[in-house]
Design a protein around this motif. Structure first.
Motif, PDB file in Angstrom:
ATOM      1  N   SER A   1      42.707  44.448  35.295  1.00 15.47           N
ATOM      2  CA  SER A   1      43.358  43.244  35.791  1.00 15.47           C
ATOM      3  C   SER A   1      42.682  42.014  35.209  1.00 15.47           C
ATOM      4  O   SER A   1      41.579  42.087  34.661  1.00 15.47           O
ATOM      5  CB  SER A   1      43.279  43.227  37.327  1.00 15.47           C
ATOM      6  N   THR A   2      43.340  40.871  35.337  1.00 14.62           N
ATOM      7  CA  THR A   2      42.798  39.623  34.798  1.00 14.62           C
ATOM      8  C   THR A   2      42.176  38.767  35.890  1.00 14.62           C
ATOM      9  O   THR A   2      42.499  38.891  37.064  1.00 14.62           O
ATOM     10  CB  THR A   2      43.897  38.797  34.105  1.00 14.62           C
ATOM     11  N   CYS A   3      41.275  37.878  35.471  1.00 15.11           N
ATOM     12  CA  CYS A   3      40.689  36.873  36.369  1.00 15.11           C
ATOM     13  C   CYS A   3      40.532  35.587  35.563  1.00 15.11           C
ATOM     14  O   CYS A   3      39.417  35.211  35.178  1.00 15.11           O
ATOM     15  CB  CYS A   3      39.347  37.343  36.913  1.00 15.11           C
TER      16      CYS A   3
ATOM     17  N   ASP B   1      49.103  44.285  31.915  1.00 17.05           N
ATOM     18  CA  ASP B   1      49.167  43.131  31.019  1.00 17.05           C
ATOM     19  C   ASP B   1      50.502  42.988  30.313  1.00 17.05           C
ATOM     20  O   ASP B   1      50.830  41.905  29.819  1.00 17.05           O
ATOM     21  CB  ASP B   1      48.051  43.223  29.975  1.00 17.05           C
TER      22      ASP B   1
ATOM     23  N   LEU C   1      41.980  40.685  27.934  1.00 17.29           N
ATOM     24  CA  LEU C   1      41.987  42.019  28.525  1.00 17.29           C
ATOM     25  C   LEU C   1      42.291  43.073  27.456  1.00 17.29           C
ATOM     26  O   LEU C   1      41.599  44.092  27.356  1.00 17.29           O
ATOM     27  CB  LEU C   1      43.008  42.083  29.657  1.00 17.29           C
TER      28      LEU C   1
ATOM     29  N   ASN D   1      38.495  43.857  37.120  1.00 16.27           N
ATOM     30  CA  ASN D   1      38.632  42.659  36.275  1.00 16.27           C
ATOM     31  C   ASN D   1      37.295  42.226  35.678  1.00 16.27           C
ATOM     32  O   ASN D   1      37.161  41.104  35.189  1.00 16.27           O
ATOM     33  CB  ASN D   1      39.286  41.502  37.042  1.00 16.27           C
TER      34      ASN D   1
ATOM     35  N   SER E   1      44.049  35.085  29.029  1.00 17.52           N
ATOM     36  CA  SER E   1      43.383  36.174  29.750  1.00 17.52           C
ATOM     37  C   SER E   1      44.036  37.522  29.464  1.00 17.52           C
ATOM     38  O   SER E   1      43.353  38.554  29.409  1.00 17.52           O
ATOM     39  CB  SER E   1      43.368  35.894  31.252  1.00 17.52           C
TER      40      SER E   1
ATOM     41  N   TRP F   1      37.056  33.889  34.209  1.00 18.36           N
ATOM     42  CA  TRP F   1      36.871  34.116  32.774  1.00 18.36           C
ATOM     43  C   TRP F   1      36.885  32.802  31.998  1.00 18.36           C
ATOM     44  O   TRP F   1      36.511  32.774  30.827  1.00 18.36           O
ATOM     45  CB  TRP F   1      37.977  35.022  32.229  1.00 18.36           C
TER      46      TRP F   1
ATOM     47  N   CYS G   1      46.414  35.497  37.913  1.00 20.45           N
ATOM     48  CA  CYS G   1      45.787  36.692  38.492  1.00 20.45           C
ATOM     49  C   CYS G   1      46.843  37.774  38.649  1.00 20.45           C
ATOM     50  O   CYS G   1      47.960  37.509  39.085  1.00 20.45           O
ATOM     51  CB  CYS G   1      45.172  36.349  39.837  1.00 20.45           C
ATOM     52  N   THR G   2      46.497  39.004  38.296  1.00 17.38           N
ATOM     53  CA  THR G   2      47.481  40.083  38.352  1.00 17.38           C
ATOM     54  C   THR G   2      47.404  40.907  39.634  1.00 17.38           C
ATOM     55  O   THR G   2      48.040  41.948  39.744  1.00 17.38           O
ATOM     56  CB  THR G   2      47.341  40.999  37.119  1.00 17.38           C
ATOM     57  N   HIS G   3      46.655  40.427  40.626  1.00 12.96           N
ATOM     58  CA  HIS G   3      46.679  41.085  41.938  1.00 12.96           C
ATOM     59  C   HIS G   3      48.115  41.162  42.472  1.00 12.96           C
ATOM     60  O   HIS G   3      48.505  42.159  43.079  1.00 12.96           O
ATOM     61  CB  HIS G   3      45.815  40.321  42.944  1.00 12.96           C
TER      62      HIS G   3
END
Length: 259
Positions: free
Chosen positions: A211-213, A179, A228, A122, A224, A217, A22-24
């Motif tokens: 952002s990714t999840c 990313d 994206l 995301n 991921s 996903w 996760c990119t949070h």
């Protein structure tokens, strides 16, 4: 010995609790670096509502306020108007900002409220199990669209930067991604500009971050990042959508409409 790098003081020592990939966490770091570099830690107030963003309270070392689902822009408006010298920002996901909070974000933007909005897109509801979000792509599989999002039934995704950039009250709107290292650097620059706008007394600024999840996903962290790039970026083109101070707003809406 000179210090080459150190953790920004605006971040706590708490271990990140987000899912692997996760990119949070990257976005948190960029916000904290900005607040530290601009020496805003004693004036900063963050507002986060329901969703994965609610965990931000554990990681930012400055005042945070929890708002009801979708109402962060309204709460931020009250905080900024009550104590104008504070630097107020919201940290919101796509399900929050672009669904239950659509009215709040539109009206805060059109009023030109002097706040910063960090919008994490995301394309899915993260915390609540992976349902379709307003930003879910056409054909994208989610828990509530097991055969893919059917635009004839569920409509089309909302492009938030394109929509808000049409409003007079918006000072600055940019879409970025986290990313790759070059894109992370661009994201940092955009977030820094948004906060500087508020320091300078300018109006509403929004930075949308793709952002990714990986968990919802159904992909690995590495996969991921590729998803994206290959799927989200064509539908949500990166770039500046509005910047009153430089008058270099890019007309990305037509480009995005070709996706």
């Amino acid at each position: 010995m000179s210090v080459v790098y150190q953790k920004p003081s605006a971040l706590t020592d708490a271990i990140l609790s987000y899912c692997p990939g996760c990119t949070h966490g990257i976005i948190h770091k960029l916000v904290a670096e900005t607040i530290t570099e601009l020496d805003l830690q004693q004036r900063a107030v963050g507002v986060a509502p329901v969703g994965c963003s609610v965990m931000a309270y554990n990681f930012f070392d400055f005042d945070m306020v929890q708002s009801p689902h979708g109402r962060a822009p309204a709460v931020a408006t009250g905080l900024k108007r009550a104590i104008p010298e504070n630097i107020v920002f919201t940290y919101q996901g796509d399900g929050d900002l672009a669904a239950i909070g659509t009215a709040e974000i539109v009206h805060a933007a059109t009023r030109g409220e002097s706040i910063v909005v960090v919008f994490v897109n995301n394309a899915i509801y993260g915390m609540t199990g992976g349902q379709m979000a307003p930003t879910t792509l056409p054909g994208q599989v989610t828990q509530t669209t097991p055969y893919g999002r059917d635009v004839n039934y569920a409509g089309y995704p909302i492009r938030v930067c394109e929509m808000l950039s049409t409003l007079e009250g918006v000072e600055y709107a940019e879409r970025v991604a986290v990313d790759t290292v070059p894109n992370i650097r661009k994201a940092k620059k955009a977030i820094l500009k948004a906060f500087q706008n508020q320091v300078d007394g300018k109006g509403f600024s929004i930075v949308e971050v793709l952002s990714t999840c990986p968990t919802n996903w159904g992909l690995t962290p590495v996969e991921s990042l590729g998803w994206l790039k290959d799927n989200m970026m064509p539908y949500y083109p990166l770039g500046v959508y509005k910047d009153k101070s430089s008058d270099k707003s890019s007309d990305k809406s037509a480009e995005g409409g070709k996706a």
